[in-house]
Design an enzyme around this catalytic site. Structure first.
Site, short mmCIF file in Angstrom:
data_model
loop_
_atom_site.label_atom_id
_atom_site.label_comp_id
_atom_site.label_asym_id
_atom_site.label_seq_id
_atom_site.Cartn_x
_atom_site.Cartn_y
_atom_site.Cartn_z
N ASP A 284 39.85 44.42 44.28
CA ASP A 284 41.12 44.40 43.56
C ASP A 284 40.87 44.74 42.10
OD1 ASP A 284 43.70 43.94 42.70
OD2 ASP A 284 43.45 41.77 42.61
N ASP B 93 42.76 45.34 38.74
CA ASP B 93 44.05 45.17 38.09
C ASP B 93 43.94 45.69 36.65
OD1 ASP B 93 46.44 44.24 37.04
OD2 ASP B 93 46.42 42.45 38.31
N ASP C 174 38.50 41.63 40.73
CA ASP C 174 38.76 40.20 40.87
C ASP C 174 38.02 39.68 42.10
OD1 ASP C 174 39.70 37.66 41.23
OD2 ASP C 174 41.81 38.17 41.00
#
Ligand code: ZN
Length: 320
Positions: free
Chosen positions: A95, A97, A269
């Protein structure tokens, strides 16, 4: 581009006129009935959990009628998804972001994203995917633009059954999140780490480096003065080159590497990767917080943000 929140009316228009079940990726469609679906119906959080859809038409009815603020599906497949029981396997996910990137080329305030940092996230996603395929021999790698960044979703059978700690090791490998025992090895993790560490070092300014505990200001200034030489030394793992910088001791070098590793690990993450019961934003659905479409990206190299702009946003821009 203004990324503002979608109104309930805009959500309704999106799900009535634009949302298309054919934009759900095959890797989700094929296992639709084994996944748990979660929804944020009104913008207060994804609390409507434990949903199962046997057919895509059932999901379609739900989406059109409820026009959810956000829609999610599990990375896991279950025997009984509506009870989140009978775990079978899970995708491996990275992930990325844009709002949480430790280094961004824009000047967005914390928590905000713009086209530039989303593009930074896209480049990180590509870099990670290259390591997943080149080093770890994984080939079923899907990219999803999530609204504020990217998900790299791996569906190779060889990773679907992994435990949390094994997933944690993969995210460390791919991000360069730990200092290798031997920094000089030509191939393998040592090489990945050096590349990531050099990339991070290159993007840092003197001020950021001054935050490193155990590194004297004079050493940092010397490194910055001869940044190209320092970069090359890190990238090549040439210890004699590194220690030729005045004041650079074994201990100082360790502090520097530890600092770079910590920053590296922030590019994905890790909590998402190790969570085998995570729900992720459903590709095809609307990210109402930024009024962008979460979409499967077939060509990550040439991805353009415009392709994820819903019609109602284009129309509201035309009206101005
Ligand atoms: Zn930005």
């Amino acid at each position: 581009m203004m990324m503002r929140e979608a109104t309930p009316e805009e959500r309704r228009i999106f799900y009535k006129e634009e949302w298309n079940k054919r934009e759900i990726p095959d890797f989700i469609l094929h296992s639709l009935s084994l996944r748990e679906f979660g929804f944020d119906l009104d913008g207060t959080g994804p609390s409507h959990r434990y949903n199962q859809f046997i057919t895509v038409e059932q999901l379609e009815n739900f989406m059109r009628n409820r026009a959810p603020y956000s829609a999610f599906a599990s990375v896991a497949l279950y025997e009984r998804p509506s009870a989140r029981e009978g775990w079978l396997k899970s995708e491996l996910v990275l992930d990325i972001d844009a709002k949480d990137l430790p280094i961004r080329s824009c000047s967005c305030p914390p928590g905000k994203v713009c086209e530039r940092c989303i593009d930074d996230a896209r480049k990180v996603a590509m870099e990670f995917a290259e390591t997943l395929s080149g080093d770890l021999d994984l080939h079923n790698i899907h990219f999803v633009y999530s609204g504020r960044g990217f998900h790299v979703r791996v569906t190779d059978e060889s990773v679907m059954g992994l435990e949390q700690n094994e997933r944690g090791q993969i995210v460390e490998y791919v991000t360069g999140g730990v200092v290798p025992t031997d920094i000089t090895m030509a191939l393998g993790y040592s090489k990945v780490f050096r590349e990531r560490a050099a990339r991070t070092f290159n993007a840092l300014n003197e001020e950021r480096l001054l935050g490193i505990r155990g590194l004297r200001k004079t050493v940092i200034q010397r490194l910055m003065c001869e940044k190209e030489r320092a970069l090359k030394a890190i990238r090549d793992g040439k210890l004699d080159e590194i220690f030729s910088f005045e004041g650079m001791s074994q201990k100082t070098f360790c502090s520097l590497l530890g600092f770079l590793a910590r920053i590296n690990s922030g590019f994905a993450d890790g909590k998402v990767t190790i969570d085998t019961k995570r729900i992720l934003r459903l590709p095809s659905s609307l990210h109402s917080g930024v009024s962008m479409k979460c979409t499967l990206v077939r060509d990550i190299e040439h991805f353009k943000l415009e392709s994820a702009v819903p019609k109602f946003v284009r129309e509201r821009n035309d009206e101005k």
